[in-house]
Design an enzyme around this catalytic site. Structure first.
Site, short mmCIF file in Angstrom:
data_model
loop_
_atom_site.label_atom_id
_atom_site.label_comp_id
_atom_site.label_asym_id
_atom_site.label_seq_id
_atom_site.Cartn_x
_atom_site.Cartn_y
_atom_site.Cartn_z
N ASN A 2 0.88 -1.34 -0.01
CA ASN A 2 0.05 0.05 -0.09
C ASN A 2 0.92 1.40 -0.02
O ASN A 2 0.41 2.33 -0.48
CB ASN A 2 -0.87 -0.18 1.13
N GLU A 53 2.29 -11.41 -2.62
CA GLU A 53 2.05 -11.23 -1.07
C GLU A 53 1.25 -12.49 -0.79
O GLU A 53 0.26 -12.63 -1.40
CB GLU A 53 1.31 -9.86 -0.74
N ASN A 59 -0.03 -1.78 -6.82
CA ASN A 59 -0.25 -2.77 -5.88
C ASN A 59 -1.74 -2.62 -5.59
O ASN A 59 -2.12 -1.51 -5.37
CB ASN A 59 0.41 -2.29 -4.72
N GLU A 60 -2.32 -3.79 -5.53
CA GLU A 60 -3.77 -4.17 -5.23
C GLU A 60 -4.63 -2.63 -5.68
O GLU A 60 -5.29 -2.28 -4.76
CB GLU A 60 -3.89 -4.08 -3.67
O1 AHR Z 1 1.76 -6.48 3.39
C1 AHR Z 1 0.47 -5.68 4.23
C2 AHR Z 1 -0.09 -4.71 3.15
O2 AHR Z 1 -1.09 -6.00 2.65
C3 AHR Z 1 0.42 -4.45 1.75
O3 AHR Z 1 0.73 -3.06 1.86
C4 AHR Z 1 -0.70 -4.58 0.87
O4 AHR Z 1 -0.27 -4.70 -0.54
C5 AHR Z 1 -1.76 -5.62 1.21
O5 AHR Z 1 -2.92 -5.30 1.48
#
Ligand code: AHR
Length: 752
Positions: free
Chosen positions: A359, A570, A459-460
């Site tokens: 994040n 992740e 990311n996400e």
């Molecule tokens: O790893 C912790 C968080 O989890 C990361 O920042 C994010 O990509 C995910 O939601």
């Protein structure tokens, strides 16, 4: 083999089947869960038997449950029943009414009760399969909503039969799958909590660039004898402390190692001198810096601690002066990194590190992290709490990768960042020293291009928690443009698109597969009731993600030929209190077993899962944990280390009945050895018949085990670790391997 037992009521002490045991305002062991709509949960004084039952009521319509975890024996058949009373229950929006069911097991539900009915018994049968716990729901609504009121009482769980499977596997070393990508052992470090600052990086001072005003509640600094913040012409950031003659600037809560030298640096402006002192109980070590006149100067210093433990740093102004920044690190730091952490990172031996988020990256400006470290701006962490000092930027990350002999994998900001800035980041990293932003990189100390191959395009972006989160269609567009510009700067970069199983991944793969080499998936599992249920989660999740991607390959024209593999960049467990800073959860033996079974599942999908980055490496949901002066491997780190060091590279066929075990096998590329990995995620020892084909082993094996006294065994700082890799004497008797409960073992056979 099926062993029929007489119907046994599985009385489980601790299960509050009739809701008679109360704690506070509710029944012990039961929790309220609301899936949709507004529901009132009651702990009623009315009952079929005894004095209490539970109630769910909704006027507008709701989907809700009272839920509890029941322990079951694996591979057994059960009947679950309960009594339900209803008042004007009306299913709406596809809901069923009032019923009982099991979470996550298809078909495990009773008939619903609707309308107004006196106490009625409802029941259904189910097979526990590989489960040792089930989540039982007293359900209102169900796959839709219901209105009205329903009471639930007198649950009962009967074990009808048990059918322990006849264990036995055949390992056929002649049937090989695609080699396991070494990138499966990847790691992920993010600027958050104590992963980098307070973890890997050796800086001991908090807020060393004064994001917060010294003396304010948020600041670790305090003035003694006067002092103020100068906001007119700060050295870095938006403010700089100003000290009158005789005043002190102090930071407490440092932790020293006895006999260690500490190297520091202070940036000062003023006339006269400053003395810098490291003070601990009963002792101090100090130095005097003669200040130069007419501008900001950096002054290195060194102090030595004769004694370990709590300490403070004191800067005493002998004449008026301003303090730009201060730094203090143990002198044994390696290019700014903590040697005790580097040692463990080397043991993990991860071939690739993803950085800087997570994040975090969606609010990160990579330019903040280059140039003179003392002049890089301090910022609030955009996605998490705490301060981003920008001391660790791209150069430091690359240096870490050099030290660890690993490959960098950089995520660019597609949240609040622009495609142009992402492309500029690629140019900065990879252009020759005499071209474009390559010149700036060279000026900043690295003439050789970083040659970063792996890049995450965001990311996400699907999550509403993500800075700059956007709808899928917009993300497809932004991904395409960002990828095009990044490749324009360096056509050799390998791009990882943001995926998320379901419509998001399907659409990204349909509309942007020509602009990515890999697609990312993330997952985190929580704590589940029951050891086996907990341990099975990562493998189950990996299996379902791989299955979804296999389906996309069949559904999306041309995708199979493109062979866009998964970067599970992740993955981990994520639950429990934060004892190592933000998101600093502890791990236990049960998590280590689950991570091992997760690795096995990656091996089984070696044709489609190319990379996996354990999230995260240090402190934050991390494989390694640190105090201010020490570092140690958490339970999950031990597993990652064991498989990376010992497990062979080419998966081979394992067939047969594994029961509660998870068995995986691989041969070395040169065929010189065969390794077996076995996870026993249950409390029961197992004798596993193993028949090996296609490989003639020499006499004798080498084996290793990770186990512990109970599923919650853990490694604590300052105590001997409870969960570590130990050499193991594998007992093969009549072709059977004795597997201890709660263990992961790796057995290595050499070719004869
Ligand atoms: O790893 C912790 C968080 O989890 C990361 O920042 C994010 O990509 C995910 O939601």
């Amino acid at each position: 083999m099926l062993t029929l037992a007489a119907a046994v009521v599985a009385f489980q002490p601790g299960l509050n089947l009739s809701f008679e045991q109360a704690s506070g305002q509710g029944p012990v062991g039961w929790r309220q869960v609301r899936y949709a709509g507004e529901a009132a949960f009651g702990y009623a004084d009315t009952a079929r038997t005894g004095r209490r039952s539970v109630l769910i009521r909704s006027d507008q319509g709701a989907d809700a449950s009272w839920s509890a975890d029941f322990t079951v024996r694996p591979f057994s058949r059960y009947r679950l029943s309960a009594w339900v009373r209803t008042e004007a229950v009306e299913p709406i929006q596809g809901g069923r009414g009032a019923l009982i069911n099991l979470h996550g097991i298809e078909g495990a539900a009773s008939q619903p009760v609707t309308g107004t009915q006196n106490w009625q018994r409802v029941s259904f049968e189910f097979d526990s399969g590989r489960r040792d716990a089930v989540r039982v729901n007293a359900l209102f609504g169900g796959w839709g909503r219901a209105k009205g009121s329903a009471w639930f009482d007198d649950f009962s769980l009967e074990q009808l039969s048990t059918a322990d499977p006849k264990l036995g596997v055949v390992v056929d070393a002649s049937r090989r799958s695609e080699p396991i990508s070494p990138y499966i052992y990847g790691q992920f470090i993010e600027h958050m909590g104590r992963c980098i600052y307070g973890g890997i990086w050796a800086e001991m001072l908090e807020d060393r660039k004064f994001l917060h005003a010294a003396g304010s509640t948020d600041s670790p600094w305090r003035f003694m004898g006067g002092g103020s913040m100068d906001t007119e012409s700060p050295y870095v950031g938006s403010q700089t402390p100003r000290l009158p003659a005789g005043a002190e600037l102090v930071q407490d809560q440092l932790e020293l190692k006895a006999g260690m030298s500490y190297e520091g640096r202070v940036v000062l402006e003023g006339e006269g001198s400053v003395s810098i002192t490291l003070e601990w109980e009963g002792g101090r070590s100090s130095t005097k810096i003669l200040n130069m006149t007419g501008g900001w100067y950096k002054h290195p210093f060194e102090l030595r601690a004769e004694k370990g433990g709590p300490a403070r740093l004191v800067l005493r102004a002998e004449a008026p002066l301003r303090v730009g920044t201060v730094s203090l690190m143990p002198a044994d730091n390696v290019s700014g990194f903590r040697p005790e952490v580097l040692k463990l990172l080397k043991e993990l031996d991860s071939p690739v590190y993803r950085w800087p988020g997570g994040n975090f990256v969606s609010g990160y400006n990579w330019r903040d992290g280059i140039g003179d470290r003392d002049r890089r701006p301090p910022r609030r962490n955009p996605a998490w709490t705490g301060i981003e000092s920008n001391d660790v930027g791209m150069h430091e990350f690359i240096e870490l990768c050099r030290i660890l002999e690993t490959e960098p994998f950089i995520a660019v900001n597609t949240g609040l960042g622009t495609p142009e800035e992402a492309a500029a980041e690629v140019e900065y990293a990879n252009a020759p020293a005499d071209q474009g932003l390559g010149r700036l990189r060279a000026l900043n100390g690295d003439a050789e291009p970083f040659r970063v191959k792996w890049w995450a395009v965001g990311n996400e972006m699907y999550g509403d928690w993500q800075l700059g989160h956007m709808p899928l269609a917009d993300n497809v567009k932004k991904h395409r443009l960002t990828a095009e510009l990044m490749k324009g700067k360096d056509p050799s970069v390998q791009l990882i698109g943001v995926g998320a199983v379901g419509n998001w991944s399907r659409t990204m793969l349909s509309e942007a597969a020509d602009q990515m080499e890999l697609i990312s998936e993330h997952f985190y599992n929580q704590e589940a009731a029951g050891l086996l249920a907990h341990v099975s989660q990562p493998a189950d999740t990996i299996r379902s993600i791989a299955a979804a991607h296999r389906q996309y390959r069949q559904q999306i024209p041309g995708l199979a030929a493109r062979d866009i593999r998964i970067a599970m960049d992740e993955w981990n467990y994520w639950y429990g209190p934060h004892v190592y800073g933000e998101l600093g959860t502890k791990y236990f033996l049960k998590d280590a077993l689950g991570i091992a079974a997760g690795l096995h599942e990656f091996f089984r999908h070696s044709d489609i899962i190319f990379m996996a980055n354990y999230a995260q490496t240090v402190n934050v949901i991390g494989a390694i944990k640190t105090t201010k002066t020490e570092a140690y491997m958490d339970t999950t780190g031990e597993v990652l280390k064991l498989y990376r060091q010992r497990f062979a590279e080419v998966p081979v066929a394992v067939e047969g009945e594994m029961g509660v075990l998870d068995v995986s096998a691989a041969v070395a590329k040169d065929g010189s050895r065969l390794t077996l990995g076995i996870v026993n995620g249950s409390m029961i020892a197992a004798d596993l018949p193993v028949d090996i084909k296609g490989f003639s082993p020499a006499a004798g094996t080498r084996s290793w085990i990770i186990t512990g006294p109970d599923p919650m065994a853990t490694n604590e700082p300052g105590q001997p670790p409870a969960v570590t890799i130990q050499p193991w004497n594998a007992r093969w008797e009549g072709g059977r391997l004795a597997i201890p409960p709660m263990s992961v073992v790796v057995v290595e056979l050499r070719r004869g």
